[in-house]
Enzyme design. Structure first.
Site, PDB file in Angstrom:
ATOM      1  N   HIS A 134      65.296  90.452  -0.997  1.00 45.10           N
ATOM      2  CA  HIS A 134      65.062  89.054  -1.384  1.00 45.10           C
ATOM      3  C   HIS A 134      66.420  88.460  -1.780  1.00 45.10           C
ATOM      4  O   HIS A 134      67.315  89.187  -2.233  1.00 45.10           O
ATOM      5  CB  HIS A 134      64.120  89.081  -2.593  1.00 45.10           C
ATOM      6  CG  HIS A 134      63.646  87.752  -3.066  1.00 45.10           C
ATOM      7  ND1 HIS A 134      64.384  86.963  -3.906  1.00 45.10           N
ATOM      8  CD2 HIS A 134      62.492  87.083  -2.832  1.00 45.10           C
ATOM      9  CE1 HIS A 134      63.692  85.854  -4.178  1.00 45.10           C
ATOM     10  NE2 HIS A 134      62.548  85.909  -3.535  1.00 45.10           N
ATOM     11  N   ASP A 211      64.351  96.716  -7.365  1.00 43.30           N
ATOM     12  CA  ASP A 211      63.665  95.436  -7.492  1.00 43.30           C
ATOM     13  C   ASP A 211      62.177  95.728  -7.313  1.00 43.30           C
ATOM     14  O   ASP A 211      61.703  95.957  -6.195  1.00 43.30           O
ATOM     15  CB  ASP A 211      64.193  94.483  -6.411  1.00 43.30           C
ATOM     16  CG  ASP A 211      63.375  93.201  -6.317  1.00 43.30           C
ATOM     17  OD1 ASP A 211      62.295  93.131  -6.942  1.00 43.30           O
ATOM     18  OD2 ASP A 211      63.810  92.285  -5.600  1.00 43.30           O
ATOM     19  N   GLN A 214      57.505  93.328  -6.186  1.00 46.52           N
ATOM     20  CA  GLN A 214      56.286  93.419  -5.368  1.00 46.52           C
ATOM     21  C   GLN A 214      55.590  94.775  -5.515  1.00 46.52           C
ATOM     22  O   GLN A 214      54.599  95.024  -4.840  1.00 46.52           O
ATOM     23  CB  GLN A 214      56.612  93.172  -3.890  1.00 46.52           C
ATOM     24  CG  GLN A 214      57.210  91.811  -3.606  1.00 46.52           C
ATOM     25  CD  GLN A 214      56.227  90.659  -3.819  1.00 46.52           C
ATOM     26  OE1 GLN A 214      55.037  90.858  -3.967  1.00 46.52           O
ATOM     27  NE2 GLN A 214      56.744  89.442  -3.836  1.00 46.52           N
ATOM     28  N   LYS A 237      53.772  87.897 -10.738  1.00 49.73           N
ATOM     29  CA  LYS A 237      53.247  88.523  -9.514  1.00 49.73           C
ATOM     30  C   LYS A 237      52.244  89.622  -9.853  1.00 49.73           C
ATOM     31  O   LYS A 237      51.694  90.267  -8.974  1.00 49.73           O
ATOM     32  CB  LYS A 237      54.391  89.089  -8.684  1.00 49.73           C
ATOM     33  CG  LYS A 237      55.323  87.984  -8.156  1.00 49.73           C
ATOM     34  CD  LYS A 237      56.432  88.559  -7.343  1.00 49.73           C
ATOM     35  CE  LYS A 237      57.585  87.602  -7.117  1.00 49.73           C
ATOM     36  NZ  LYS A 237      57.267  86.456  -6.303  1.00 49.73           N
ATOM     37  N   CYS A 375      62.445  83.741   1.189  1.00 47.31           N
ATOM     38  CA  CYS A 375      63.683  84.025   0.462  1.00 47.31           C
ATOM     39  C   CYS A 375      64.302  85.331   0.932  1.00 47.31           C
ATOM     40  O   CYS A 375      64.847  86.114   0.131  1.00 47.31           O
ATOM     41  CB  CYS A 375      63.461  84.057  -1.053  1.00 47.31           C
ATOM     42  SG  CYS A 375      62.841  82.520  -1.700  1.00 47.31           S
TER      43      CYS A 375
HETATM   44  N1  C6P Z   1      59.258  86.508  -4.185  1.00 48.21           N
HETATM   45  C1  C6P Z   1      57.740  85.504  -2.607  1.00 48.21           C
HETATM   46  O1  C6P Z   1      56.974  84.607  -2.228  1.00 48.21           O
HETATM   47  P1  C6P Z   1      61.232  85.691  -9.378  1.00 48.21           P
HETATM   48  O2  C6P Z   1      61.300  84.397  -8.634  1.00 48.21           O
HETATM   49  O3  C6P Z   1      62.442  85.937 -10.222  1.00 48.21           O
HETATM   50  O4  C6P Z   1      59.952  85.850 -10.130  1.00 48.21           O
HETATM   51  O5  C6P Z   1      61.169  86.848  -8.274  1.00 48.21           O
HETATM   52  C2  C6P Z   1      62.159  86.920  -7.295  1.00 48.21           C
HETATM   53  C3  C6P Z   1      61.837  88.019  -6.327  1.00 48.21           C
HETATM   54  C4  C6P Z   1      62.648  89.131  -6.295  1.00 48.21           C
HETATM   55  N2  C6P Z   1      62.385  90.168  -5.500  1.00 48.21           N
HETATM   56  C5  C6P Z   1      61.316  90.172  -4.690  1.00 48.21           C
HETATM   57  C6  C6P Z   1      61.046  91.376  -3.823  1.00 48.21           C
HETATM   58  C7  C6P Z   1      60.464  89.060  -4.656  1.00 48.21           C
HETATM   59  O6  C6P Z   1      59.404  89.077  -3.846  1.00 48.21           O
HETATM   60  C8  C6P Z   1      60.745  87.946  -5.470  1.00 48.21           C
HETATM   61  C9  C6P Z   1      59.908  86.713  -5.406  1.00 48.21           C
HETATM   62  C10 C6P Z   1      58.314  85.410  -3.991  1.00 48.21           C
HETATM   63  O7  C6P Z   1      57.999  86.475  -1.910  1.00 48.21           O
HETATM   64  C11 C6P Z   1      58.899  84.053  -4.265  1.00 48.21           C
HETATM   65  S1  C6P Z   1      60.301  83.719  -3.289  1.00 48.21           S
END
Ligand code: C6P
Length: 417
Positions: A134, A211, A214, A237, A375
Site C-alpha cells: 500500500h 503492515d 488487512q 478495518k 492505494c
Molecule cells: N487500505 C483500502 O481500501 P489507514 O488509512 O492508515 O487506516 O490504512 C492504510 C493502509 C495500510 N496498509 C494496508 C495494507 C491497507 O490496506 C491500508 C488501507 C484501504 O485498501 C484504504 S486505501
C-alpha cells in the site's frame, strides 16, 4: 482449481443472522435495494458494542487522560490504559508498553520510518519492501531515502500475486537496514509467508515491520510467535472506530527510539533549555490522544474475540472460495492475483469495462465495492492495469450477497453488451 485458504481450526459455525443484527448500518437500503456491503478492506461497519463503548465514553467518562486528579479523568485514563492492555493481549505482545496508539496504520509506519529507521540510515543503505505494498508502506520510505541517500529495493511478485522468495533472499544484503511488507495484501488478498520471511531477515540481523492492516480482522495474530520487530494496524478495518490504530514495537526497540512528535504527554519535564522525554509508549503519543478511539478499538477486539477468529476465518474462507470460483467463471472477467492463501479481498477486471463503470453499476444495485488503484499504484502497474474492482469480505457477509454480486456483474455485461 481448488485453492488452500487460510488454515483454520475446526470450530462450530457462526450464526450470521445474529452477527448481522449486531451491525445497525447493514439494515438499510442503498438506491432502493438492500445494502450489500463488500468494501470491508476500505473500512468495516461497526457493531453495536463499539458504538456503545464510544457513546458511553462521551456520556459518562469524557475527560482528558493522564492529566486530571478528578474522577472523570481517572475513569478516562483507566479506560484508555485498559484498552492498551486488551490490545496487548489480543496480539500476544509481551508488555502493554509495547503498544503505541497512533492515528492508524499509516501513522504507525511513518513513526517507524522517522523514529527507528532515520537515525540508523546512511547513504547507500537499503530499505526493502515488496511489490504489493500500500502507498503507506512505500511513500514514508521514499521520503526517508530522499533525506538520507538510502535506496529503496522492491521484492518482486509472480503473476499469482505471491512474493518470489528466492528474490527476497537475494535482496536481503548487508546493506539492508529494515524490511517492511504487508501481512495480507489489500489489493490481491495474498496472505504472505510472514514466518519464513521474518526468519530469513532475522538470520541476517535485519529488523522487520509488518503492515497488518488487512490481517487483523481475519486471523489471530501473535507478535511474539511471529517475532516481528514492528506490527502496524488500524482499528477501522477491524470493526473499530476510524482515526485510531496501533504500532506494536518490541520494547527494546521502542526504548531505543527518538521521539516522533513533540508536545504534551510525551515529556517528563520541560525547561527552555532542556526536555526530558517520557518512557515508551507515551514518548510516541504527543498531545491528547484519540481516547474514545482506543476505547472503541478495545471493544472491537473484544467483539472479535467473542465471535472467535477461527469461526470468523472459517466463514470468510467459505465466502472467498465461492466468490473466487463464481467471479472467475464469468465471461470477460479476469482475476488479478490468484494466491494460494487468500484473506479478505478478491480483485478482478472486465476485459471491456472500466472498473469505475463496474463499481457504478453495482452501486445502483445496492452493492458497495471499491473500484480503483486501492492505494497500490505500483502493484497495478505490475499487472498492466490502472485499476481493479475489489470485493472484500467481513464476518457479516453472506452467500446470498455473493449471489447479488454475481447478478450485478452479469448486469454489467448486459449493459456494456
Ligand atoms: N487500505 C483500502 O481500501 P489507514 O488509512 O492508515 O487506516 O490504512 C492504510 C493502509 C495500510 N496498509 C494496508 C495494507 C491497507 O490496506 C491500508 C488501507 C484501504 O485498501 C484504504 S486505501
Amino acid at each position: 482449481m481448488m485453492r488452500a485458504f487460510v488454515e483454520t481450526a475446526a470450530a462450530p459455525a457462526l450464526d450470521i443472522d445474529g452477527v448481522r443484527s449486531d451491525f445497525p448500518a447493514l439494515h438499510q437500503q442503498a438506491h432502493g435495494k438492500p445494502l450489500v456491503y463488500l468494501d470491508n478492506a476500505a473500512t468495516t461497519q461497526k457493531p453495536r458494542a463499539v458504538i456503545d463503548a464510544v457513546q458511553g465514553f462521551y456520556e459518562r467518562d469524557c475527560a482528558n487522560v493522564h492529566r486530571g486528579v478528578h474522577l472523570l479523568s481517572q475513569r478516562a485514563t483507566v479506560a484508555y490504559e485498559s484498552s492498551r492492555t486488551a490490545i496487548k493481549a489480543h496480539i500476544g505482545a509481551h508488555d502493554s508498553r509495547e503498544i503505541v496508539f497512533t492515528r492508524g496504520t499509516t501513522e504507525a509506519i511513518n513513526l517507524v520510518a522517522a523514529s527507528f529507521a532515520r537515525p540508523r540510515i546512511k547513504p547507500g543503505d537499503e530499505i526493502l519492501i515488496s511489490a504489493m505494498e500500500h502507498h503507506s508502506n512505500i511513500v514514508p520510505w521514499q521520503l526517508l531515502c530522499g533525506e538520507t541517500g538510502a535506496k529503496l529495493r522492491v521484492i518482486p511478485i509472480d503473476d499469482q500475486g505471491e512474493i518470489i522468495l528466492e528474490e527476497y533472499e537475494r535482496l536481503l544484503t548487508d546493506r539492508t537496514r529494515i524490511v517492511g511488507f504487508v501481512h495480507v495484501s489489500n489489493a490481491l488478498g495474498t496472505v504472505n509467508p510472514v514466518h519464513k520471511m521474518i526468519e530469513l531477515a532475522h538470520d541476517k540481523g535485519i529488523p522487520v515491520l509488518l503492515d497488518g492492516a488487512q490481517a487483523i480482522p481475519h486471523m489471530s495474530i501473535d507478535v511474539q510467535e511471529l517475532d516481528c520487530d514492528f506490527y502496524a494496524f488500524s482499528a477501522h478495518k477491524a470493526y473499530g472506530p476510524t482515526g485510531v490504530g496501533v504500532l506494536y514495537g518490541k520494547r527494546s526497540h521502542l526504548l531505543d527510539m527518538v521521539p516522533y512528535q513533540g508536545g504534551g504527554d510525551m515529556i517528563l519535564s520541560v525547561t527552555f533549555e532542556e526536555t526530558l522525554y517520557n518512557e515508551p509508549p507515551h514518548r510516541f503519543e504527543a498531545g491528547t490522544p484519540n481516547i474514545e478511539g482506543a476505547i472503541g478499538l478495545a471493544a472491537a477486539l473484544s467483539y472479535i474475540g467473542e465471535l472467535g477468529l477461527d469461526r470468523i476465518a472459517n466463514h470468510e474462507n467459505a465466502l472467498l472460495e465461492e466468490a473466487e470460483h463464481r467471479v472467475a467463471e464469468l465471461p470477460g472477467v479476469r482475476l488479478i492475483g490468484q494466491p494460494e492463501h487468500r484473506a479478505g479481498a478478491l480483485s478482478f477486471v472486465f476485459d471491456k469495462v472500466h472498473p469505475h463503470d463496474v463499481g457504478t453499476i453495482l452501486d445502483t444495485e445496492g452493492i458497495a465495492v471499491r473500484a480503483g488503484h486501492h492505494c497500490a499504484q505500483p502493484l497495478m502497474l505490475r499487472y498492466g492495469v490502472s485499476a481493479t474492482v475489489r470485493a472484500s469480505f467481513a464476518v457479516y457477509n453472506t452467500h446470498a450477497e455473493i449471489d447479488a454480486l454475481v447478478r450485478g456483474l452479469k448486469r454489467v455485461s448486459e449493459v456494456f453488451g
